[in-house]
Write a protein that holds these residues in place. Structure first.
Motif, short mmCIF file in Angstrom:
data_model
loop_
_atom_site.label_atom_id
_atom_site.label_comp_id
_atom_site.label_asym_id
_atom_site.label_seq_id
_atom_site.Cartn_x
_atom_site.Cartn_y
_atom_site.Cartn_z
N VAL A 1 3.56 -4.96 -6.82
CA VAL A 1 2.25 -4.37 -6.60
C VAL A 1 2.35 -2.85 -6.69
O VAL A 1 3.33 -2.26 -6.24
CB VAL A 1 1.65 -4.82 -5.24
CG1 VAL A 1 2.48 -4.35 -4.07
CG2 VAL A 1 0.21 -4.36 -5.07
N ALA A 2 1.34 -2.26 -7.34
CA ALA A 2 1.22 -0.80 -7.39
C ALA A 2 0.05 -0.44 -6.49
O ALA A 2 -1.03 -1.04 -6.60
CB ALA A 2 0.97 -0.34 -8.82
N LEU A 3 0.26 0.53 -5.62
CA LEU A 3 -0.77 0.85 -4.64
C LEU A 3 -0.72 2.30 -4.21
O LEU A 3 0.26 3.00 -4.41
CB LEU A 3 -0.67 -0.07 -3.43
CG LEU A 3 0.59 -0.04 -2.59
CD1 LEU A 3 0.26 -0.51 -1.19
CD2 LEU A 3 1.65 -0.95 -3.17
N ARG A 4 -1.82 2.71 -3.58
CA ARG A 4 -1.85 4.02 -2.95
C ARG A 4 -1.01 3.95 -1.69
O ARG A 4 -1.01 2.93 -1.01
CB ARG A 4 -3.29 4.40 -2.61
CG ARG A 4 -4.16 4.66 -3.84
CD ARG A 4 -5.55 5.09 -3.49
NE ARG A 4 -6.70 4.27 -3.66
CZ ARG A 4 -6.90 3.23 -4.45
NH1 ARG A 4 -5.95 2.76 -5.18
NH2 ARG A 4 -8.03 2.60 -4.53
N PRO A 5 -0.31 5.03 -1.35
CA PRO A 5 0.68 4.95 -0.26
C PRO A 5 0.14 5.18 1.15
O PRO A 5 0.92 5.28 2.08
CB PRO A 5 1.67 6.05 -0.63
CG PRO A 5 0.86 7.06 -1.35
CD PRO A 5 -0.19 6.27 -2.11
N GLU A 6 -1.15 5.22 1.35
CA GLU A 6 -1.69 5.54 2.68
C GLU A 6 -1.21 4.58 3.78
O GLU A 6 -1.12 4.97 4.93
CB GLU A 6 -3.22 5.57 2.66
CG GLU A 6 -3.81 6.80 2.02
CD GLU A 6 -3.77 6.77 0.50
OE1 GLU A 6 -3.92 7.84 -0.11
OE2 GLU A 6 -3.57 5.68 -0.10
N HIS A 7 -0.93 3.35 3.45
CA HIS A 7 -0.58 2.35 4.48
C HIS A 7 0.81 1.75 4.26
O HIS A 7 1.06 0.61 4.64
CB HIS A 7 -1.63 1.24 4.50
CG HIS A 7 -3.00 1.73 4.82
ND1 HIS A 7 -3.97 1.88 3.86
CD2 HIS A 7 -3.55 2.14 5.98
CE1 HIS A 7 -5.07 2.34 4.42
NE2 HIS A 7 -4.84 2.52 5.70
N VAL A 8 1.74 2.52 3.68
CA VAL A 8 3.05 1.95 3.36
C VAL A 8 3.90 1.60 4.57
O VAL A 8 4.87 0.88 4.45
CB VAL A 8 3.87 2.87 2.41
CG1 VAL A 8 3.20 2.99 1.06
CG2 VAL A 8 4.13 4.22 3.03
N THR A 9 3.52 2.06 5.74
CA THR A 9 4.31 1.73 6.94
C THR A 9 3.79 0.50 7.65
O THR A 9 4.32 0.13 8.69
CB THR A 9 4.30 2.92 7.93
OG1 THR A 9 2.94 3.21 8.30
CG2 THR A 9 4.96 4.14 7.32
N ARG A 10 2.78 -0.17 7.10
CA ARG A 10 2.27 -1.37 7.76
C ARG A 10 2.34 -2.59 6.85
O ARG A 10 2.44 -2.46 5.63
CB ARG A 10 0.87 -1.17 8.31
CG ARG A 10 -0.16 -0.70 7.33
CD ARG A 10 -1.48 -0.41 8.02
NE ARG A 10 -2.28 -1.61 8.05
CZ ARG A 10 -3.60 -1.62 8.02
NH1 ARG A 10 -4.27 -0.50 7.98
NH2 ARG A 10 -4.26 -2.74 8.05
N SER A 11 2.32 -3.72 7.47
CA SER A 11 2.29 -4.97 6.73
C SER A 11 1.43 -5.96 7.52
O SER A 11 1.65 -6.11 8.72
CB SER A 11 3.70 -5.54 6.56
OG SER A 11 3.66 -6.73 5.83
N PRO A 12 0.48 -6.56 6.88
CA PRO A 12 0.11 -6.44 5.48
C PRO A 12 -0.65 -5.15 5.21
O PRO A 12 -1.22 -4.56 6.13
CB PRO A 12 -0.78 -7.65 5.25
CG PRO A 12 -1.39 -7.93 6.59
CD PRO A 12 -0.34 -7.55 7.59
N VAL A 13 -0.64 -4.74 3.94
CA VAL A 13 -1.44 -3.57 3.54
C VAL A 13 -2.83 -4.05 3.14
O VAL A 13 -2.99 -5.20 2.72
CB VAL A 13 -0.79 -2.79 2.38
CG1 VAL A 13 0.55 -2.21 2.77
CG2 VAL A 13 -0.67 -3.63 1.13
N PRO A 14 -3.83 -3.19 3.29
CA PRO A 14 -5.17 -3.59 2.84
C PRO A 14 -5.21 -3.73 1.32
O PRO A 14 -4.64 -2.90 0.61
CB PRO A 14 -6.07 -2.43 3.30
CG PRO A 14 -5.24 -1.55 4.15
CD PRO A 14 -3.80 -1.87 3.90
N VAL A 15 -5.86 -4.74 0.83
CA VAL A 15 -5.92 -5.00 -0.61
C VAL A 15 -6.60 -3.85 -1.34
O VAL A 15 -6.33 -3.60 -2.50
CB VAL A 15 -6.59 -6.35 -0.91
CG1 VAL A 15 -8.08 -6.31 -0.60
CG2 VAL A 15 -6.32 -6.80 -2.34
N ARG A 16 -7.45 -3.09 -0.66
CA ARG A 16 -8.15 -1.98 -1.32
C ARG A 16 -7.18 -0.90 -1.79
O ARG A 16 -7.52 -0.07 -2.64
CB ARG A 16 -9.21 -1.39 -0.40
CG ARG A 16 -8.66 -0.62 0.78
CD ARG A 16 -9.77 -0.03 1.65
NE ARG A 16 -9.22 0.64 2.80
CZ ARG A 16 -8.90 0.06 3.94
NH1 ARG A 16 -9.11 -1.25 4.08
NH2 ARG A 16 -8.40 0.74 4.95
#
Length: 192
Positions: free
Chosen positions: A83-98
């Motif tokens: 998955v390629a994503l914006r890094p705003e939530h990289v310290t949490r799991s799960p990350v928001p799909v947005r």
């Protein structure tokens, strides 16, 4: 020796039920169905190769990850292979799909329909702009690129077994003939 954990029996799962599972258990929730994947080395090796192709030109405002849970809705928490994503939530799991701009699934032998159709609907309805399906199960590996259409459904943008180049989500090149050769070589050595 430790006994395998017993999972609660349910016909329909929601994200609220996932808290009852062991924390170290890899799982996906697709349309209320709990899936506990057990990928092979070949599958994971291909995922790493796709990750490396994506990371080659990845702009600093994005990150690329493998096997990351994404919260979609009450009945869906998929784990795209890449998955390629914006890094705003990289310290949490799960990350928001947005946060996702691309989801990639590598088809294993037991989930062609799920990866081609079920997950495509889940990612599309969640608004993930681009979806790739890599199919290594034939003589020549293929990659199908889907882009989100105006109706919220994916439309095929490319399908190839050759060198794949795209600008979505940034310039990426995947050498499918080289990956096919690598995959075949690893598989041949394993079968000896």
């Amino acid at each position: 020796m430790t006994a395998a954990p017993m999972l609660p029996e349910r016909q329909e799962w929601t994200v609220d039920d996932l808290g009852e599972l062991p924390k170290d258990l890899p799982y996906e929730l697709i349309n209320g169905r709990l899936i506990v994947p057990s990928p092979t080395h070949l599958h994971q090796d291909l995922c790493v190769e796709i990750l490396l192709a994506l990371r080659a030109n990845c702009p600093p405002e994005y990150v690329v990850s493998i096997d990351l849970s994404m919260r979609v809705d009450r009945r869906n928490e998929p784990r795209p292979d890449v998955v390629a994503l914006r890094p705003e939530h990289v310290t949490r799991s799960p990350v928001p799909v947005r946060d996702a701009v691309l989801a990639v699934e590598v088809i294993p032998p037991d989930s062609t329909f799920r990866d081609m159709y079920d997950k495509a609907r889940v990612y599309g309805h969640a608004g993930v702009p681009t979806y790739w399906v890599v199919d290594p199960l034939h003589e020549r590996m293929t990659l199908t690129e889907f882009v989100l259409g105006p109706t919220g459904e994916y439309e095929p943008a490319a399908h190839t077994d050759d060198v794949f180049t795209t600008e979505r989500p940034w310039k990426v090149t995947v050498d499918l003939p080289a990956l096919t050769s690598r995959w075949a070589g690893l598989r041949d050595r394993a079968e000896r």
